[in-house]
Design an enzyme around this catalytic site. Structure first.
Site, PDB file in Angstrom:
ATOM      1  N   GLU A 108       0.784  -1.235   0.000  1.00 55.56           N
ATOM      2  CA  GLU A 108       0.000   0.000   0.000  1.00 55.56           C
ATOM      3  C   GLU A 108       0.820   1.292   0.000  1.00 55.56           C
ATOM      4  O   GLU A 108       0.618   2.157   0.861  1.00 55.56           O
ATOM      5  CB  GLU A 108      -0.969  -0.001   1.192  1.00 55.56           C
ATOM      6  CG  GLU A 108      -2.021  -1.091   1.098  1.00 55.56           C
ATOM      7  CD  GLU A 108      -3.078  -1.008   2.197  1.00 55.56           C
ATOM      8  OE1 GLU A 108      -2.887  -0.248   3.170  1.00 55.56           O
ATOM      9  OE2 GLU A 108      -4.100  -1.706   2.074  1.00 55.56           O
ATOM     10  N   GLU A 144      -6.078  -8.063   0.251  1.00 57.37           N
ATOM     11  CA  GLU A 144      -6.737  -7.706   1.509  1.00 57.37           C
ATOM     12  C   GLU A 144      -8.205  -7.415   1.242  1.00 57.37           C
ATOM     13  O   GLU A 144      -8.545  -6.729   0.275  1.00 57.37           O
ATOM     14  CB  GLU A 144      -6.097  -6.469   2.154  1.00 57.37           C
ATOM     15  CG  GLU A 144      -4.685  -6.662   2.656  1.00 57.37           C
ATOM     16  CD  GLU A 144      -4.171  -5.438   3.418  1.00 57.37           C
ATOM     17  OE1 GLU A 144      -5.018  -4.621   3.869  1.00 57.37           O
ATOM     18  OE2 GLU A 144      -2.952  -5.299   3.554  1.00 57.37           O
TER      19      GLU A 144
END
Length: 373
Positions: free
Chosen positions: A189, A294
């Site tokens: 991320e 995720e």
């Protein structure tokens, strides 16, 4: 290129979970560790506790994820785990940041031994492993999961970039022969405002560092979208120059005002229709396999956020227990049907202390997710 260097044509479909909150702390996942402290992340936790940090963290490592957990995952049909790691996994030296305070090396050592043990358990129970550089020096996203809350400096110093590449190379060197190593994820991320060209340049450097030890027929190289469209990566890391590359997206519906204002039917439509079409578009356009690295059943911003202001009303606020259970089951099913279009998926996360909709084991126990996968 010789045929032996090509990735397998039909790799196993991954149905996995993240082992978050274990080797990289997140306050919302394990609030008991942060009780009475001002710390918001692992960096400030270690700095604030100082000499008390090793005993506390090593005890957490021993109890939070155990061999029994790997056995349970295999027993319900999960076949993979994604393990988040900090750039400090090998111990010092690593670049200094002012958040460290007076101690230039505040992080607790010994995490690499825990990771060695995780590979033994993974081999014993047949779980594939993706190693994920979750927290980079200087922090790549400003989130607690990046190691330093409210700091985004990873991309501003060559020292930080070089250390990240070096850690990935060391992971590849140490674990390249592990039979359950499925892939190494180059960075978790990176924030949306990290320049795309810089991010791509880092990914290319990191790919080479991993490939120095891990051949493509054995180990995938995984890269995250950096919170930008897959269209930003059209033509990137393609064969024949780059082999066995996997694209990673993360999908949640609890962090934007637009999502929080939706009712449950809006969430189901987004998960099943909009994200389903996105999966088909990625497959058709990107020319790389993809995973959803995720996702969760979380719809309530309040339980996971250290930064967002209210109001915290969300789709399930006024529901009774029966309606809430049905909603979670439907939301989970809609997401699973979409993520099955990818090479695989990883629920975030296996265990939390206080947030059942983010705890895979609790979701299975409550019937929100299937009993077997």
């Amino acid at each position: 290129m010789p045929e032996s260097t090509l990735p397998p044509p039909h790799p196993a479909h991954l149905r996995g979970v993240n082992l978050g909150g274990w080797l990289v702390l997140e306050k919302w996942m394990t609030p008991s560790l942060f009780e009475g402290l001002a710390a918001t992340d692992e960096t400030t936790w270690c700095a604030e506790l100082g000499p008390k940090a090793p005993e506390n963290l090593r005890a957490h490592w021993e109890r939070f994820i155990t061999r029994e957990d790997f056995a349970w995952l295999a027993g319900v049909g999960v076949n993979a785990v994604r393990i988040p790691l900090g750039h400090w996994i090998f111990g010092p030296p690593y670049p200094y940041h002012e958040k460290y305070g007076v101690n230039p090396h505040p992080f607790v050592t010994g995490g690499i031994d825990v990771l060695d043990r995780a590979f033994r358990w993974a081999t014993e129970f047949g779980l594939r492993v993706i190693l994920d550089l979750h927290a980079a020096p200087g922090c790549q996203n400003g989130f607690d999961n990046g190691g330093i809350m409210d700091v985004v400096e990873w991309h501003t110093r060559e020292e930080y970039l070089a250390h990240s590449v070096a850690v990935l190379g060391r992971l590849a060197e140490r674990y390249h022969a592990e039979p359950m190593l499925y892939g190494i994820e180059l960075l978790n991320e990176p924030r949306w405002d990290v320049p795309t060209d810089l991010l791509k340049g880092f990914y290319l450097r990191a790919y080479d560092a991993v490939r120095a030890f891990c051949p493509p027929e054995r180990v995938a190289v995984v890269f995250h979208d950096g919170f930008r469209s897959h269209k930003e990566y059209l033509g990137f890391m393609q064969a024949p120059l780059h082999q066995n590359v996997v694209f990673d997206i993360h999908r949640y519906q609890c962090f934007s005002r637009e999502d929080l204002d939706m009712d449950i039917f809006g969430h189901l439509r987004k998960a099943g229709v909009e994200w389903g079409q996105e999966a088909r578009d990625i497959e058709a356009e990107l020319k790389l396999p993809a995973i959803c690295g995720e996702w969760s059943l979380g719809l309530n911003l309040e339980v996971v956020s250290l930064w967002a202001e209210g109001p915290y009303d969300y789709a399930l606020t006024n529901m009774g227990d029966f309606q809430r259970d049905v909603s979670y089951r439907a939301y989970g099913a809609a997401q699973l049907l979409t993520y099955e279009l990818y090479r695989g998926w990883f629920f975030w996360s296996y265990r939390t202390e206080t947030t059942p909709e983010w705890c895979f084991r609790e979701c299975v126990k409550r019937g929100w997710l299937p009993p077997r996968f």
